[in-house]
Design an enzyme around this catalytic site. Structure first.
Site, PDB file in Angstrom:
ATOM      1  N   HIS A  16       0.815  -1.222   0.000  1.00  0.00           N
ATOM      2  CA  HIS A  16       0.000   0.000   0.000  1.00  0.00           C
ATOM      3  C   HIS A  16       0.846   1.267   0.000  1.00  0.00           C
ATOM      4  CE1 HIS A  16      -3.598  -2.375   1.859  1.00  0.00           C
ATOM      5  NE2 HIS A  16      -3.431  -2.613   0.578  1.00  0.00           N
ATOM      6  N   HIS A  67      -6.080  -8.048  -8.967  1.00  0.00           N
ATOM      7  CA  HIS A  67      -6.617  -9.002  -7.989  1.00  0.00           C
ATOM      8  C   HIS A  67      -7.107  -8.189  -6.792  1.00  0.00           C
ATOM      9  CE1 HIS A  67      -3.950 -11.357 -10.542  1.00  0.00           C
ATOM     10  NE2 HIS A  67      -4.640 -12.423 -10.195  1.00  0.00           N
ATOM     11  N   GLU A  96     -11.722  -9.035 -10.091  1.00  0.00           N
ATOM     12  CA  GLU A  96     -11.833 -10.035  -9.032  1.00  0.00           C
ATOM     13  C   GLU A  96     -12.701 -11.188  -9.525  1.00  0.00           C
ATOM     14  OE1 GLU A  96     -11.384 -12.354  -6.079  1.00  0.00           O
ATOM     15  OE2 GLU A  96     -10.253 -10.468  -6.127  1.00  0.00           O
ATOM     16  N   ASP A 136     -10.489 -12.892 -14.451  1.00  0.00           N
ATOM     17  CA  ASP A 136      -9.077 -13.026 -14.108  1.00  0.00           C
ATOM     18  C   ASP A 136      -8.345 -11.770 -14.571  1.00  0.00           C
ATOM     19  OD1 ASP A 136      -6.485 -15.471 -15.042  1.00  0.00           O
ATOM     20  OD2 ASP A 136      -6.438 -13.716 -13.747  1.00  0.00           O
ATOM     21  N   GLY A 137      -7.750 -11.077 -13.632  1.00  0.00           N
ATOM     22  CA  GLY A 137      -7.100  -9.813 -13.957  1.00  0.00           C
ATOM     23  C   GLY A 137      -5.900  -9.948 -14.874  1.00  0.00           C
ATOM     24  N   ASP A 162      -1.199  -8.385  -8.127  1.00  0.00           N
ATOM     25  CA  ASP A 162      -0.898  -9.034  -6.839  1.00  0.00           C
ATOM     26  C   ASP A 162      -1.789 -10.246  -6.564  1.00  0.00           C
ATOM     27  OD1 ASP A 162      -3.111  -7.380  -6.561  1.00  0.00           O
ATOM     28  OD2 ASP A 162      -2.768  -7.062  -4.432  1.00  0.00           O
TER      29      ASP A 162
END
Length: 267
Positions: A20, A43, A119, A144-145, A165
């Site tokens: 972050h 994700h 997501e 699926d990203g 990620d």
């Protein structure tokens, strides 16, 4: 892609802090220019996490991460910026609502910017949609990203990038991630791409690092180690890594200075 993983069990842990802070530093730098940008979260999870939930309480990982650091006195503008964002979701004080990477991006991006969050987990996706409702510049996609990201490259804004990620519960992700990164870099070579990965005793992250380092771009790798993997009582993740492709000017120096302050507090 794994459909069993739910980040609520790990929200607020040291790896989240690492990820972050890089995200806040990068987006703060990129939004200094007037021109709009596109950002993606491949994700995204549920976006906003209830640290008082039974899932979060089961592992209590936030106690070793965000809760521990909020109790410390950290004098750095990037950290203070991050705390301000968290407090927006906790107006009465304390820490019950914890913004994940998707919500942090939504808060930091401007009205003319665009945010796409991916997501695949049905329950997490429903949470994500609800979390993003008030941010008109953002939207959630149930797919699926790693596959979905390519449809946005290059973005019409010609500025931006993505956070990649996955949970890495599926071991092939260690090779799939750098492959997806390479594909999207070919389409959008000036994009700022950020890859998070766990440091685990099995060492599969070394494959990912080698393939990312071989990309035809400026690549920075930043690892935070906050546990001793050789300790008799240690199990699982002992640190986390970030691969930053095309790191924005001055951001690595900013993160390096903050790392010196925060990492000792996490050990």
């Amino acid at each position: 892609m794994s459909l069993s993983y739910q980040h609520i069990y790990h929200a607020g842990n040291p790896a989240d802090i690492h990820k972050h802070l890089w995200l806040v530093a990068v987006l703060r730098y990129m939004t200094q220019k007037d021109k709009p940008l596109f950002w993606a979260d491949t994700h995204a999870g549920r976006g906003l996490y209830d640290l008082s939930s039974k899932e979060a309480a089961k592992t209590a990982e936030a106690a070793t991460g965000i809760q521990k650091l909020l109790a410390a006195k950290i004098d750095h503008p990037l950290w203070q910026d991050y705390v301000v964002q968290i407090k927006k979701y906790n107006p009465r004080g304390g820490l019950s609502s914890y913004p994940g990477s998707a919500i942090l991006a939504a808060m930091l991006l401007r009205r003319d910017d665009r945010l796409s969050c991916f997501e695949l987990h049905p329950q997490e996706f429903t949470h994500l949609q609800n979390s993003l409702k008030k941010y008109r510049h953002s939207h959630a996609e149930k797919q699926d990203g790693l596959r979905g990201l390519g449809a946005y490259m290059p973005p019409p804004q010609k500025r931006g990038g993505a956070l990649i990620d996955p949970s890495y519960e599926i071991k092939t992700d260690y090779e799939a991630v750098p492959q997806a990164l390479a594909r999207n870099l070919k389409k959008f070579p000036q994009g700022v791409f950020m890859v998070w990965y766990p440091l685990l005793p099995a060492g599969r992250h070394e494959i990912l690092k080698e393939q990312c380092a071989a990309l035809e771009a400026e690549v920075l790798i930043d690892e935070w180690i906050y546990a001793d993997p050789a300790a008799p009582d240690h199990k699982g993740m002992y640190g986390s890594g970030m691969v930053i492709v095309n790191p924005p000017y001055t951001v690595p120096e900013t993160m390096g200075a903050l790392k010196e302050i925060i990492l000792p507090l996490l050990r």
